[in-house]
Design an enzyme around this catalytic site. Structure first.
Site, PDB file in Angstrom:
ATOM      1  N   HIS A 128      28.275  39.139  42.987  1.00 45.40           N
ATOM      2  CA  HIS A 128      28.923  38.419  44.089  1.00 45.40           C
ATOM      3  C   HIS A 128      28.322  38.962  45.386  1.00 45.40           C
ATOM      4  O   HIS A 128      27.906  40.127  45.443  1.00 45.40           O
ATOM      5  CB  HIS A 128      30.427  38.740  44.027  1.00 45.40           C
ATOM      6  CG  HIS A 128      31.281  37.969  44.960  1.00 45.40           C
ATOM      7  ND1 HIS A 128      31.372  38.266  46.296  1.00 45.40           N
ATOM      8  CD2 HIS A 128      32.104  36.911  44.759  1.00 45.40           C
ATOM      9  CE1 HIS A 128      32.227  37.435  46.864  1.00 45.40           C
ATOM     10  NE2 HIS A 128      32.684  36.598  45.954  1.00 45.40           N
ATOM     11  N   ASP A 206      31.992  46.666  40.629  1.00 46.01           N
ATOM     12  CA  ASP A 206      32.847  45.630  41.187  1.00 46.01           C
ATOM     13  C   ASP A 206      33.704  45.090  40.042  1.00 46.01           C
ATOM     14  O   ASP A 206      33.207  44.370  39.176  1.00 46.01           O
ATOM     15  CB  ASP A 206      31.949  44.547  41.791  1.00 46.01           C
ATOM     16  CG  ASP A 206      32.731  43.329  42.226  1.00 46.01           C
ATOM     17  OD1 ASP A 206      33.974  43.327  42.101  1.00 46.01           O
ATOM     18  OD2 ASP A 206      32.091  42.356  42.693  1.00 46.01           O
ATOM     19  N   GLN A 209      36.797  40.780  39.183  1.00 47.21           N
ATOM     20  CA  GLN A 209      37.123  39.770  38.160  1.00 47.21           C
ATOM     21  C   GLN A 209      37.574  40.412  36.857  1.00 47.21           C
ATOM     22  O   GLN A 209      38.160  39.736  36.022  1.00 47.21           O
ATOM     23  CB  GLN A 209      35.901  38.873  37.878  1.00 47.21           C
ATOM     24  CG  GLN A 209      35.533  37.938  39.000  1.00 47.21           C
ATOM     25  CD  GLN A 209      36.599  36.897  39.309  1.00 47.21           C
ATOM     26  OE1 GLN A 209      37.528  36.665  38.530  1.00 47.21           O
ATOM     27  NE2 GLN A 209      36.484  36.286  40.465  1.00 47.21           N
ATOM     28  N   LYS A 232      43.681  38.518  43.142  1.00 43.94           N
ATOM     29  CA  LYS A 232      43.148  37.917  41.914  1.00 43.94           C
ATOM     30  C   LYS A 232      43.946  38.350  40.691  1.00 43.94           C
ATOM     31  O   LYS A 232      43.663  37.931  39.577  1.00 43.94           O
ATOM     32  CB  LYS A 232      41.683  38.319  41.741  1.00 43.94           C
ATOM     33  CG  LYS A 232      40.754  37.716  42.795  1.00 43.94           C
ATOM     34  CD  LYS A 232      39.324  37.958  42.454  1.00 43.94           C
ATOM     35  CE  LYS A 232      38.396  37.685  43.628  1.00 43.94           C
ATOM     36  NZ  LYS A 232      38.203  36.255  43.877  1.00 43.94           N
ATOM     37  N   CYS A 371      29.637  32.347  46.114  1.00 46.02           N
ATOM     38  CA  CYS A 371      29.163  33.594  46.761  1.00 46.02           C
ATOM     39  C   CYS A 371      28.132  34.293  45.883  1.00 46.02           C
ATOM     40  O   CYS A 371      28.130  35.531  45.793  1.00 46.02           O
ATOM     41  CB  CYS A 371      30.327  34.533  47.080  1.00 46.02           C
ATOM     42  SG  CYS A 371      31.549  33.804  48.155  1.00 46.02           S
TER      43      CYS A 371
END
Ligand SMILES: Cc1ncc(COP(=O)(O)O)c(C=O)c1O
Length: 413
Positions: A128, A206, A209, A232, A371
């Site tokens: 991302h 990261d 998600q 999220k 993104c």
């Protein structure tokens, strides 16, 4: 996830989410955009309202009972997030606005003071922009070399070039996601983490998600920094967390400066507070952090293993149903190696037109580059459609999506 994982009842959980009580153009809401942001259960919303109504004041500075309650709410949430990520200490959890801010914190604070000429900053083609642009910037600012690990044709990381890459410079930083927001790929980052550490590098993960959908254990992953976003994972917007190894966080300069993050200030100089205060300048997102703690409770109540299994089943069902729609091209790995995210294009119909037609059918999906422009360049497209699922998603919503796609095709035939 084990085969014995108890299945969740999405229809029952849906009752926790008031948003599904409405219809759009007479159609039930099919919310297939949870990778963008998740919906919020009553348990989180009610707890936040109660917190505001009974326990709200500023934190860490009020000596009256209300202030103590608010501080306990914030710090209790920090403990919950630490347990959720299996962090060795809650002091290693820094509250930020979102994953983007967490990653920028590391890039500005660690990156600008540790990178230099001859160093390699390695990202993946699957990142991302939030875990790509800050590193591109930090490399440019410091004279380090910026490199991108490619993907194979299945949308999975191709690590075959690592040895060659290591000959190009000092492997200083590797930035990688656990789950791709575009393709849903679940990345096995273990070999990459081992490689980075063997070369003395630091790994920034990261998990924006991953954390909503699967168990994230910073110690098992053996990464050095990890970022999550509350919105999220059934929590409010405006709150996220950075986890970092305490020895690294201790050695880093502050990112933002001002109130709360200091130890002592004189005209001549300022000394900074302990962890995590050093990285939490200004008034905290108090109720938001409290809400994130409640979201963690909610997810753990449902069970991360059950959520992961539910999403795999939905992804498999979506891939099966989409295969029956003529002209639909799906991107990314097979269902068993992806989270509940499916990106696709419909031949001859621009993704924005697809999303707009679906919107008229009560189906919310995202269309765009997600993104991830370097990834879109790799796929040879400007944009895709993306349907994404969560613990409250039911198969009928995927059926509604497929019906809408048939309609979109007939309009553009
Ligand atoms: C993989 C990934 N990383 C980072 C982000 C950034 O999250 P936020 O916008 O909450 O900072 C997102 C958001 O879509 C994402 O999917």
């Amino acid at each position: 996830m084990t085969p014995a994982t108890k299945a969740l009842d999405a229809r029952k959980l849906r009752a926790d989410f008031a948003i599904f009580e409405q219809t759009f153009a007479g159609k039930p809401l099919a919310y297939l955009d949870s990778a963008n942001t998740s919906q919020k259960p009553r348990q989180v919303l009610d707890a936040m309202t109660e917190f505001y109504e009974t326990s709200y004041a500023n934190v860490h500075r009020a000596v009256y009972e209300l202030g103590e309650r608010a501080t306990a709410g914030l710090e209790g949430a920090r403990e919950k997030v630490a347990r959720f990520l299996n962090a060795p200490s809650a002091r290693e959890i820094v509250f930020v606005r979102n994953a983007t801010e967490a990653l920028n914190l590391v890039a500005y604070s660690w990156g600008l003071s540790n990178l230099g000429a001859g160093d390699l900053v390695v990202v993946t083609e699957l990142e991302h922009h939030s875990n790509f642009v800050p590193w591109q910037f930090a490399a440019k600012q410091t004279g380090a070399s910026f490199r991108m690990l490619p993907l194979d044709d299945q949308g999975e990381l191709d690590l075959s070039g690592l040895d060659e890459l290591a000959r190009e410079g000092n492997v200083k930083l590797v930035a990688v996601n656990l789950v791709s927001n575009s393709l849903g790929t679940i990345n096995d980052i273990a070999p990459l983490v081992r490689w980075a550490h063997e070369h003395g590098g630091v790994v920034v993960c990261d998990a924006a998600q991953a954390a909503p959908h699967t168990r994230v254990d910073v110690q098992a992953l053996d990464v050095d920094f990890l970022a999550i976003s509350g919105h999220k994972m059934c929590g409010p917007s405006g709150i996220g967390a950075l986890w970092g190894r305490s020895e690294l966080l201790h050695a880093m300069p502050p990112f933002l400066m001002g109130g709360h993050m200091i130890h002592a200030v004189t005209y001549e100089k300022t000394t900074f507070g302990e962890l995590p205060a050093k990285f939490e300048a200004g008034t905290s997102p108090i109720a938001e952090a409290y809400g994130l703690g409640c979201a963690v409770d909610y997810l753990e109540g449902v069970g991360l293993d059950a959520i992961e299994r539910h999403e795999h089943e939905l992804a498999a069902y979506a891939l099966e149903r989409l295969a029956d729609v003529p002209g639909v091209q799906v991107y990314g790995p097979p269902a068993d190696r992806r989270a509940g995210i499916v990106s696709f294009n419909v031949e001859g119909v621009h993704p924005h037109d697809v999303a707009q037609i679906l919107g008229g059918e009560g189906v919310c999906i995202r269309a765009g580059h997600h993104c991830c422009q370097p990834l879109m360049a790799k796929l040879g497209v400007a944009a895709t459609n993306r349907a994404s699922f969560y613990l409250y998603t039911v198969r009928e919503e995927i059926d509604q999506l497929v019906d809408g796609l048939h309609k979109a095709r007939s309009i553009f035939a």
